[in-house]
Motif scaffolding. Structure first.
Motif, short mmCIF file in Angstrom:
data_model
loop_
_atom_site.label_atom_id
_atom_site.label_comp_id
_atom_site.label_asym_id
_atom_site.label_seq_id
_atom_site.Cartn_x
_atom_site.Cartn_y
_atom_site.Cartn_z
N GLU A 291 -22.66 -15.34 -19.05
CA GLU A 291 -21.60 -15.86 -18.20
C GLU A 291 -21.60 -15.18 -16.83
N LYS A 292 -22.02 -13.89 -16.80
CA LYS A 292 -22.08 -13.18 -15.53
C LYS A 292 -23.30 -13.59 -14.72
N SER B 160 -22.00 -16.72 -13.08
CA SER B 160 -20.97 -16.44 -12.08
C SER B 160 -20.71 -14.94 -12.07
N GLN C 39 -14.91 -17.73 -9.06
CA GLN C 39 -16.13 -18.42 -9.38
C GLN C 39 -17.10 -18.35 -8.20
N CYS C 40 -18.37 -18.05 -8.49
CA CYS C 40 -19.42 -18.02 -7.45
C CYS C 40 -20.74 -18.41 -8.08
N SER D 24 -22.45 -14.58 -3.54
CA SER D 24 -22.70 -14.25 -4.94
C SER D 24 -22.56 -12.75 -5.11
#
Length: 812
Positions: A212-213, A216, A222-223, A252
Motif C-alpha cells: 500500500e505504501k 501511495s 494520497q500520492c 511522491s
C-alpha cells in the motif's frame, strides 16, 4: 568568405611568437615554421637506431642524408644539422628534414549577436579549425581568441526533487515561471526552458516495502508511486507551458533522506528528449532539500550492476533502469558533464550547502556552482541568474590532449589587461558580454607513439565552441615509404636500400651486408669495433669492416693512425714550443718517447745540469735545485734567507759585508776612519782604485758618508765563499757636497729680519691711519646731527643786586 579566412589566418600567424620563422604561402594555404631550432649533437644517434626516422625523432634540428654514396669515402654522420650535411657533400635534394608548419582551414570572424531561431550559429572562438604538422621535440604556438557573444543561446533544464518535503517549492516555482523567463531574457534573449523531476529508486530500503505504501507512499494523503526520474517538458520558449507542467508534476515520497538525483542528471544529459541544442550553453538546475545517493548505495538493495551512463527513458519519459542499475558515481558525473559541455547549478537548502560544495569541487572546473535555496524556493529566480553569471564570467580553456600520446598543450594569456605581461594560465575571470580574451597556445610533441594523426579540441569549459586542431606528428621520413625502398640492391649485396643505408636480409650483416656472420647483427659487429662500451666505433677514426677496424689514412703521409681500435696515432702528443715532443722525442700512441739526454712529458727537460751552474761552479749557487734545466731557488731556508735569480745568486734578505769592509776601505784609500796604520795592515784585502765601478755579476755595491769631510764614497766587492776571498773595487773620487755660504746666509737672515720689521711698522701705521679716519668721520657725522638751543642757565646769578628803600617815596 574563404579569401577572408585566409587573410585573417595570415594576420594570426604574424602575431605568433617572436622567434617564429616568417610565414609563407604554399599551395594557396598559409603555412609557417615556429620556434627557433637550437643546435643539437645529432651525430650522437645510436647505431641501434641508425635510421632516418630515428634521426628526425632525436631532435627537431636533426636531418638525414639519404644519398647512398654520402659516407662511402669519409665517415661523416648521416644524421646531423642540415647545414653540416650539405657542407659534407650531401646534395640538398637528398636531405630529409621534415618541417613543422601550420595551416588555418577555418577562421570566421567572431559574432556580436547570438543565434536566433533559423539563423546562423554564433561564433565565440577564433579560429575554428587548423592543421598542424609537428616534429617530435618541437613546438608550435598560435593564438586563440574567445569573445562572449551577445544573446548567446541558453538552454535551462530545471530538474526538481518532487519528494513530499518539496511540495511548497513546486508551487512557488510554478508561480515564478514567467519571472524566471523574464529575468533570464535580460541576460540573453535566446533562452529556452525545460523541466524534469526525480525522487528515488522504487526498491527497498529506499522506499517502504509495504504494497500500500508503494502505491501511495505519502502519509495522511494520497500520492502517486515514487519513480527515479521523469522528463516532464522539452526545452521551449513557452513559459506558460512551463508553469502548467510544473503545476501538473505529481508529488511522491520515499523512505530515506538522500534522493536519487544522480540518475536524473545522467538521463537529462545523455538523452535527446530534453531537446538540447548543439550550439547553446547547457544549464542544468538541480533543486533539492536533501542529500544524494551515489555508486555503492544501490548494493543495499542488491543492485550490483554499475550504472552504464546511457539513456534509458521510455515513451512517457520515465527512467527504466532505476531498479536494475546502481547509482552513478561522482567520476561518471564528471565524465558526462565534461563530454556534454554542461553547467550545473545546485540549488540546495542551507544545511546541505557544504555537501554540494564538495561535490561541485569534484566536477569539471567552471561547470558547476552552488546556491542556497529558500525553504519555499522563493529566491530561485535571482539564484539562477546570479549563479549563471558567476559561471559565464569565468572562462577556462580545456583540451583533450593526452600526455601518453606525446602531445602537451600549455596556455598563456593577459586576460582583460592588455598592458600586463603574459602569464602561464588557462583561466580568466570577470568576462563580460562583448569582451575579447586572447590565449597563446603552445603545442609540443614530446615523443612518437604508434599513432601519427590526432584531433585535438580546444575550447572554453562548459561550451560547445571549440577549435579543432588536426595534428600530424612527423615521425617518419618520405624515403622510408615502400615505393622509395630499393629491394634486392646490388649495393647491399641482396639487401634493401632504405634512405641511403642497407637493411640486410638473411644472415648477412655489415654496412653493405657484406659480412656472412649468421646469428650476428650489424650492431653486434660494430660493438666488436669499440674499445669500451662508451667508445665510438673505431674511436671515430676508422671503418668497422666485419668486426675489425680499418683506420683512415690522413692527407699528411707522416701522420699515422694505428691500433686495434684506431686508438693510437703519432701526432696527438704533448707539445713544447709548438713542437711535438719539443722536437726531442717520438710520438707513440699519445705519449712521447724521448731521445737520450732528454726527459719530461713533452721531452722538454735536459738531463744535464750544465745550464744550472753558477759562477762559483756550484749548481744553482748551492742555494737551489736544478729541475728541467732551470734553477728552482730555495724560498724558505732555516735561517730565513730567500734566494732568486737565474742561478740563485740574489739574496735580498741576506746581510752584506758593506759595514765590515767600510773601515778597511777608508783607511786604505783616504787614511781616514777608525783604523790606525797597524789595524789597517791587517785588512783581509787590498782595494783596487778605479774611476768608475765595473758592472759585474754576483757582486755587491756599497756607499757611505765619510764623517771627516761629509763626502760619499762608493765601492764594490765580490766575495768567494768557497775560498773565503774578497775582491774590492773603490771609486777614487768621492761625491762631496758644495761648501755652505755662511756669510750670505747670515746677511740674508739679517736683511730678512729688517725687512720684516719695516713691513710690520708700515702695517701698524696703516691700521692707525685707518682707525683715526674712521673716528673723525664718526665725530663729523655726530656734529652734523646735533641740535643747538639758547637757554638761560638756571644756576646763573647776576653780579649786581638792586634794593629799594622802603622809606623812599617818589614825588608826584
Amino acid at each position: 568568405m574563404g579569401g577572408l579566412s585566409l587573410f585573417v589566418g595570415s594576420l594570426l600567424l604574424l602575431s605568433l611568437h617572436a622567434a617564429d620563422v616568417g610565414d609563407r604561402y604554399q599551395d594557396g594555404k598559409v603555412t609557417g615554421e615556429f620556434l627557433e631550432k637550437k643546435e643539437f649533437p645529432c651525430h650522437s644517434l645510436s647505431r641501434d637506431n641508425y635510421t632516418c626516422s630515428g634521426c628526425i625523432q632525436l631532435h627537431e634540428s636533426c636531418a638525414w642524408c639519404n644519398h647512398p654514396d654520402f659516407d662511402s669515402k669519409k665517415q661523416y654522420a648521416r644524421c646531423d644539422q642540415p647545414s653540416k650535411l650539405i657542407e659534407h657533400g650531401c646534395p640538398e635534394d637528398s636531405v630529409e628534414n621534415p618541417q613543422t608548419r601550420l595551416v588555418i582551414d577555418q577562421d570566421e570572424e567572431l559574432s556580436d549577436h547570438g543565434e536566433q531561431i533559423d539563423e546562423k550559429e554564433a561564433v565565440q572562438l577564433k579560429p575554428q579549425e587548423m592543421h598542424v604538422w609537428v616534429r617530435p621535440h618541437s613546438q608550435v604556438r598560435f593564438n586563440v581568441t574567445y569573445k562572449q557573444a551577445v544573446d548567446y543561446p541558453v538552454d535551462l533544464y530545471y530538474m526538481m526533487d518532487l519528494s513530499l518535503s518539496m511540495s511548497d517549492d513546486r508551487d512557488k516555482l510554478s508561480q515564478l515561471g514567467d519571472l524566471l523567463a523574464e529575468r533570464m531574457q535580460q541576460i540573453t534573449k535566446n533562452f529556452r526552458l525545460g523541466f524534469g523531476s526525480f525522487i528515488d529508486k522504487k526498491i527497498m530500503p529506499f522506499i517502504d516495502p509495504r504494497i500500500e505504501k508503494q502505491l501511495s507512499p505519502c502519509y495522511n494523503m494520497q500520492c502517486p508511486p515514487p519513480y527515479g526520474f521523469k522528463h516532464q517538458m522539452t526545452l521551449t520558449t513557452n513559459t506558460a507551458k512551463f508553469k502548467s507542467e510544473v503545476q501538473k508534476a505529481e508529488i511522491s515520497g520515499n523512505l530515506d533522506a538522500p534522493e536519487g538525483g544522480f540518475d536524473a542528471v545522467v538521463q537529462a544529459l545523455m538523452c535527446n528528449e530534453p531537446g538540447w541544442r548543439e550550439k547553446a550553453r547547457k544549464m542544468l538546475v538541480f533543486s533539492t532539500d536533501a542529500g544524494f545517493h551515489f555508486a555503492g548505495d544501490g548494493r543495499l538493495a542488491g543492485l550490483i550492476e554499475p550504472n552504464d551512463g546511457q539513456c534509458h527513458l521510455d515513451k512517457d519519459g520515465y527512467y527504466t533502469e532505476t531498479v536494475k542499475q546502481d547509482y552513478p558515481s561522482v567520476s561518471l558525473l564528471h565524465k558526462i558533464i565534461k563530454e556534454r559541455k554542461a553547467n550545473v547549478i545546485f540549488a540546495v537548502t542551507k544545511e546541505h550547502q557544504d555537501l554540494y560544495s564538495q561535490l561541485s569541487q569534484a566536477l569539471p572546473d567552471v561547470s558547476s556552482s552552488v546556491g542556497v535555496l529558500a525553504n519555499d524556493s522563493r529566491n530561485i529566480v535571482e539564484l539562477i541568474a546570479s549563479e549563471y553569471l558567476k559561471i559565464s564570467e569565468k572562462i577556462i580553456m580545456v583540451d583533450n590532449a593526452n600526455v601518453s600520446d606525446g602531445l602537451v598543450l600549455t596556455y598563456r594569456s593577459r586576460c582583460l589587461d592588455p598592458a600586463s605581461s603574459l602569464q602561464e594560465t588557462n583561466v580568466c575571470e570577470g568576462i563580460k558580454v562583448g569582451d575579447d580574451v586572447n590565449f597563446e597556445v603552445t603545442l609540443e610533441a614530446t615523443h612518437c607513439v604508434d599513432k601519427r594523426d590526432f584531433v585535438l579540441r580546444i575550447g572554453p569549459s562548459g561550451l560547445d565552441d571549440a577549435l579543432v586542431v588536426n595534428v600530424h606528428v612527423l615521425c617518419d621520413c618520405d624515403c622510408e615509404r615502400e615505393d622509395r625502398i630499393v629491394h634486392d640492391s646490388s649495393l647491399c649485396n641482396g639487401g634493401d636500400l632504405v634512405c641511403g643505408v642497407c637493411r640486410c636480409v638473411g644472415g648477412n650483416v655489415g654496412k653493405y651486408c657484406e659480412c656472412n656472420r649468421p646469428g650476428m647483427s650489424t650492431a653486434a659487429l660494430n660493438e666488436k669495433c669499440k674499445r669500451t662500451n662508451e667508445s665510438a666505433i673505431c674511436e671515430g677514426r676508422g671503418i668497422c669492416n666485419c668486426g675489425r677496424c680499418e683506420c683512415i689514412q690522413r692527407l699528411n703521409p707522416e701522420e699515422q693512425i694505428s691500433g686495434e681500435f684506431c686508438e693510437c696515432d703519432n701526432f696527438n702528443c704533448p707539445r713544447h714550443d709548438r713542437k711535438i715532443c719539443a722536437g726531442n722525442g717520438v710520438c707513440n700512441c699519445g705519449q712521447c718517447t724521448c731521445k737520450p739526454g732528454w726527459t719530461g712529458r713533452a721531452c722538454e727537460c735536459p738531463i744535464s745540469t750544465d745550464s744550472c751552474l753558477s759562477a762559483n761552479g756550484k749548481i744553482c749557487n748551492g742555494k737551489g735545485e736544478c729541475i728541467c734545466g732551470r734553477c728552482r731557488c730555495f724560498t724558505d731556508t732555516p735561517d730565513g734567507r730567500r734566494y732568486s735569480g737565474p742561478h740563485c745568486e740574489i739574496c735580498p734578505t741576506c746581510p752584506t759585508k758593506c759595514i765590515e769592509y767600510k773601515p778597511c776601505v777608508m783607511c786604505q784609500m783616504w787614511k781616514t776612519g777608525p783604523y790606525n796604520e797597524e789595524k789597517c795592515a791587517e785588512c783581509p784585502f787590498t782595494v783596487i782604485p778605479v774611476d768608475e765601478l765595473p758592472v759585474l755579476n754576483d757582486t755587491t755595491s756599497c756607499q757611505f758618508v765619510d764623517p771627516a769631510d761629509d763626502c760619499t764614497f762608493y765601492y764594490l766587492y765580490y766575495y768567494d765563499e768557497g775560498r773565503d776571498n774578497a775582491t774590492v773595487w773603490v771609486k777614487r773620487h768621492k761625491d762631496c757636497p758644495p761648501p755652505v755660504p755662511v756669510l750670505a746666509i747670515v746677511l740674508g737672515v739679517i736683511a730678512g729680519i729688517v725687512i720684516l720689521g719695516i713691513l710690520l711698522l708700515l702695517l701698524w701705521k696703516l691700521l692707525t691711519i685707518l682707525h683715526d679716519r674712521a673716528e673723525y668721520a664718526k665725530f663729523a657725522n655726530e656734529r652734523l646731527m646735533a641740535k643747538w638751543d639758547t637757554n638761560e642757565n638756571p644756576i646763573y646769578k647776576q653780579a649786581t643786586t638792586t634794593f629799594q628803600n622802603p622809606a623812599y617815596q617818589k614825588q608826584k
